[in-house]
Motif scaffolding. Structure first.
Motif, PDB file in Angstrom:
ATOM      1  N   GLY A  39       0.819  -1.707   0.025  1.00 21.31           N
ATOM      2  CA  GLY A  39      -0.084   0.157  -0.026  1.00 21.31           C
ATOM      3  C   GLY A  39       0.732   1.564   0.191  1.00 21.31           C
ATOM      4  N   ALA A  99      -0.917   9.315   8.715  1.00 24.85           N
ATOM      5  CA  ALA A  99      -2.010   9.406   8.857  1.00 24.85           C
ATOM      6  C   ALA A  99      -3.028   8.322  10.288  1.00 24.85           C
ATOM      7  CB  ALA A  99      -3.118   9.505   8.106  1.00 24.85           C
ATOM      8  N   LYS A 100      -2.232   7.197  10.069  1.00 27.74           N
ATOM      9  CA  LYS A 100      -2.983   6.013  10.984  1.00 27.74           C
ATOM     10  C   LYS A 100      -2.979   6.185  12.066  1.00 27.74           C
ATOM     11  CE  LYS A 100      -2.386   1.573   9.239  1.00 27.74           C
ATOM     12  NZ  LYS A 100      -1.656   0.313   9.803  1.00 27.74           N
ATOM     13  N   ILE A 103      -6.075   8.867  12.108  1.00 27.00           N
ATOM     14  CA  ILE A 103      -7.273   8.295  12.903  1.00 27.00           C
ATOM     15  C   ILE A 103      -7.485   7.731  13.819  1.00 27.00           C
ATOM     16  CG2 ILE A 103      -8.635   6.733  11.864  1.00 27.00           C
ATOM     17  CD1 ILE A 103      -7.404   7.871   8.887  1.00 27.00           C
ATOM     18  N   TRP A 124     -10.645   0.865   4.305  1.00 26.94           N
ATOM     19  CA  TRP A 124      -9.163   1.096   4.921  1.00 26.94           C
ATOM     20  C   TRP A 124      -9.217  -0.154   6.015  1.00 26.94           C
ATOM     21  CZ3 TRP A 124      -6.111   4.309   8.448  1.00 26.94           C
ATOM     22  CH2 TRP A 124      -5.168   3.136   7.941  1.00 26.94           C
ATOM     23  N   TYR A 127      -9.937   0.675   9.734  1.00 29.09           N
ATOM     24  CA  TYR A 127     -10.676   1.852  10.717  1.00 29.09           C
ATOM     25  C   TYR A 127     -11.990   0.686  11.474  1.00 29.09           C
ATOM     26  CZ  TYR A 127     -11.583   4.972   6.341  1.00 29.09           C
ATOM     27  OH  TYR A 127     -10.402   5.733   5.537  1.00 29.09           O
ATOM     28  N   ASN A 170     -13.691   8.578   3.422  1.00 34.56           N
ATOM     29  CA  ASN A 170     -12.798   8.178   2.612  1.00 34.56           C
ATOM     30  C   ASN A 170     -12.818   7.821   0.824  1.00 34.56           C
ATOM     31  OD1 ASN A 170     -10.592   4.901   1.838  1.00 34.56           O
ATOM     32  ND2 ASN A 170     -10.048   7.550   1.617  1.00 34.56           N
ATOM     33  N   ASP A 202     -11.749  10.666   5.460  1.00 32.38           N
ATOM     34  CA  ASP A 202      -9.532  10.814   5.053  1.00 32.38           C
ATOM     35  C   ASP A 202      -9.379  10.719   3.958  1.00 32.38           C
ATOM     36  OD1 ASP A 202      -7.462   9.651   4.482  1.00 32.38           O
ATOM     37  OD2 ASP A 202      -7.911   7.554   5.921  1.00 32.38           O
ATOM     38  N   ILE A 204      -6.295  11.022   2.434  1.00 33.77           N
ATOM     39  CA  ILE A 204      -4.729  11.039   2.136  1.00 33.77           C
ATOM     40  C   ILE A 204      -4.389  10.672   0.780  1.00 33.77           C
ATOM     41  CG2 ILE A 204      -4.720   8.558   2.909  1.00 33.77           C
ATOM     42  CD1 ILE A 204      -1.806  10.100   4.568  1.00 33.77           C
ATOM     43  N   TYR A 205      -4.880   9.994  -0.703  1.00 35.80           N
ATOM     44  CA  TYR A 205      -5.262   9.659  -1.372  1.00 35.80           C
ATOM     45  C   TYR A 205      -5.376  10.707  -2.209  1.00 35.80           C
ATOM     46  CZ  TYR A 205      -3.775   4.516  -0.415  1.00 35.80           C
ATOM     47  OH  TYR A 205      -3.425   4.375   0.016  1.00 35.80           O
ATOM     48  N   SER A 237       2.183  10.610   3.332  1.00 33.59           N
ATOM     49  CA  SER A 237       3.090   9.042   3.261  1.00 33.59           C
ATOM     50  C   SER A 237       2.138   8.654   1.352  1.00 33.59           C
ATOM     51  CB  SER A 237       2.080   7.991   3.666  1.00 33.59           C
ATOM     52  OG  SER A 237       2.420   8.286   5.092  1.00 33.59           O
TER      53      SER A 237
HETATM   54  C1  LIG Z   1      -7.213   5.440   3.446  1.00 30.34           C
HETATM   55  C2  LIG Z   1      -5.883   5.045   4.132  1.00 30.34           C
HETATM   56  N1  LIG Z   1      -6.345   6.201   5.380  1.00 30.34           N
HETATM   57  C3  LIG Z   1      -4.995   6.296   5.800  1.00 30.34           C
HETATM   58  C4  LIG Z   1      -3.514   5.216   5.955  1.00 30.34           C
HETATM   59  C5  LIG Z   1      -2.420   5.427   6.615  1.00 30.34           C
HETATM   60  O1  LIG Z   1      -1.514   6.783   6.092  1.00 30.34           O
HETATM   61  P1  LIG Z   1       0.119   6.616   6.788  1.00 30.34           P
HETATM   62  O2  LIG Z   1       1.253   5.694   6.227  1.00 30.34           O
HETATM   63  O3  LIG Z   1       0.438   8.136   6.414  1.00 30.34           O
HETATM   64  O4  LIG Z   1      -0.869   5.969   8.114  1.00 30.34           O
HETATM   65  C6  LIG Z   1      -3.633   4.641   4.416  1.00 30.34           C
HETATM   66  C7  LIG Z   1      -2.609   3.911   4.410  1.00 30.34           C
HETATM   67  O5  LIG Z   1      -3.006   2.786   3.989  1.00 30.34           O
HETATM   68  C8  LIG Z   1      -4.533   4.972   3.901  1.00 30.34           C
HETATM   69  O6  LIG Z   1      -5.026   3.741   2.474  1.00 30.34           O
END
Ligand SMILES: Cc1ncc(COP(=O)(O)O)c(C=O)c1O
Length: 398
Positions: A39, A99-100, A103, A124, A127, A170, A202, A204-205, A237
């Motif tokens: 990932g 970000a993990k 959350i 994801w 969650y 997300n 979320d 992040i992408y 990330s």
């Molecule tokens: C949807 C989603 N949110 C959050 C994250 C967490 O990312 P990070 O590497 O910044 O902790 C990921 C990582 O795979 C993700 O896919």
């Protein structure tokens, strides 16, 4: 031997990390495994960011309280204003170890025993387990190819009860690559606002969106959402290929963010000082960062189109075109009932086991994301590897 606490006993390990670990273990034994489990971007962190991290270390930025911590928070506020139309003060931002952790923190400070958390499926992996770790009850909203793996506002409205504490949004999505259009986000946001449901968005992408799709932050849909209801999560990330640096952040209502800050102060404190320096560089040296992101996005886009085309040509497989992130999420239920290489296939899990054992290709079973009909392939992998892996699966399914 110590007995483990109840809270950990029901938690499943991260399936994505497990698949990656298994593929790497097979590779270490000398087996030629093609891994589509990861990932994370396969690119290196852009050099100017690496140099900033190294410079931080060599100039003694190795203590508590990163020298560039305040600059990073300011840069995050500027980013949120510039890209998302969201004004926040630095005191409303908490920087975490990915970000993990952002959350996880938010769920910990909001969710009490028995509280319901609404999560669209496919979700994801983390969650669900994070909600369970807080004693919350995940309420799953089913989606399918028919709705582009997106929920409808009606679905959300129906799921809201007096026990609803949180909603997880997300977009772009891991694992499906679905992207809600601005109108779709606004329609879901209207339900969030009407019922006053606290929401984690979320994003992040955010910067990995392809074609003519565009990103809409949920918090920017209405002043009330921005002020009281939505916590926006993002990080470095995926955008800057910085997965190992562990920098994520959240911005939201001050009372929630104060609680997050207090929680984190007892768990991990701030992320590594030199990682914060790298993140500050990523978010302030826009000329170099934007160029690097554009290059990665172009590469991902070409691989995305190639992978989805090849997946749709496989016997028993159909795949919706992903619009964001770097995953394809094909439906493999057309292979169910068949016996391949002496093995009867009846689930995504069995399909991925077959691919790993008989084709030496690592995929993530959809069960990890709530679907027994799909598998996830990451295209954060070279074209050559994509072809090598798909050639093998094609041969297996013929
Ligand atoms: C949807 C989603 N949110 C959050 C994250 C967490 O990312 P990070 O590497 O910044 O902790 C990921 C990582 O795979 C993700 O896919």
């Amino acid at each position: 031997m110590a007995t483990l606490a109840r809270r950990i006993l029901d938690v499943k390990p991260s399936a994505t990390l497990a698949v990656d670990a298994k593929a790497k273990a097979m590779q270490a034994e000398g087996q030629d495994v093609v891994g589509f489990g990861a990932g994370e971007p396969d690119f290196n962190t852009p050099q100017h960011i690496v140099s900033a991290g190294v410079a931080a270390m060599t100039t003694g930025d190795t203590r508590y309280g990163a020298k560039r911590g305040a600059e990073l928070k300011k840069a995050i506020c500027e980013k949120l204003e510039r890209d998302n139309g969201l004004a926040y003060a630095p005191g409303q931002v908490v920087v975490s170890n990915g970000a993990k952790q952002s959350i996880y923190n938010i769920i910990q400070v909001l969710v009490d025993e028995g509280d319901e958390v609404i999560i669209p499926m496919p979700y994801w992996v983390s969650y669900l387990e994070m909600v369970r770790l807080a004693g919350g009850k995940p309420v799953i909203l089913q989606t399918s190819e028919a709705t582009g793996f997106k929920i409808t506002p009606e679905q959300l409205e129906k799921a809201i009860t007096p026990k609803t504490k949180l909603f997880m949004h997300n977009s772009p999505s891991n694992p499906t690559g679905a992207v809600y259009s601005p109108d779709e986000v606004k329609a879901v946001a209207a339900v969030v606002e009407k019922h006053g449901v606290t929401t984690i968005s979320d994003e992040i992408y955010e910067h990995l969106i392809y074609g003519d799709m565009s990103h809409q932050s949920m918090a920017a849909c209405a002043p009330k959402l921005h002020k009281d209801l939505v916590i926006t999560v993002n990080g470095c990330s995926k955008t800057y290929a910085m997965t190992g640096w562990r920098i994520g952040y959240a911005a939201g209502p001050k009372d929630i963010m104060d609680a997050v800050s207090k929680f984190q102060s007892h768990a991990t404190s701030d992320p590594a000082a030199f990682s914060q320096a790298g993140a500050a560089e990523a978010l302030t040296n826009l000329r170099m960062s934007d160029e690097a992101v554009m290059h990665m996005r172009e590469e991902f886009d070409a691989r995305r189109l190639h992978m989805v085309k090849r997946l749709n040509a496989l016997n028993g497989v159909t795949c919706l075109e992903p619009k964001g992130a770097f995953y394809c999420f094909p439906n493999v239920s057309g292979t169910f009932g068949r016996t391949i290489a002496g093995k009867k296939i009846g689930s995504a899990m069995e399909f991925t086991a077959l691919c790993l054992e008989d084709a030496k290709v690592a995929l993530v079973p959809g069960e990890a994301f709530g679907s027994g009909q799909h598998v996830r392939l990451s295209y954060a992998s070279s074209m050559e590897k994509i072809d090598k892996g798909l050639d093998r699966i094609e041969k297996l399914l013929k």
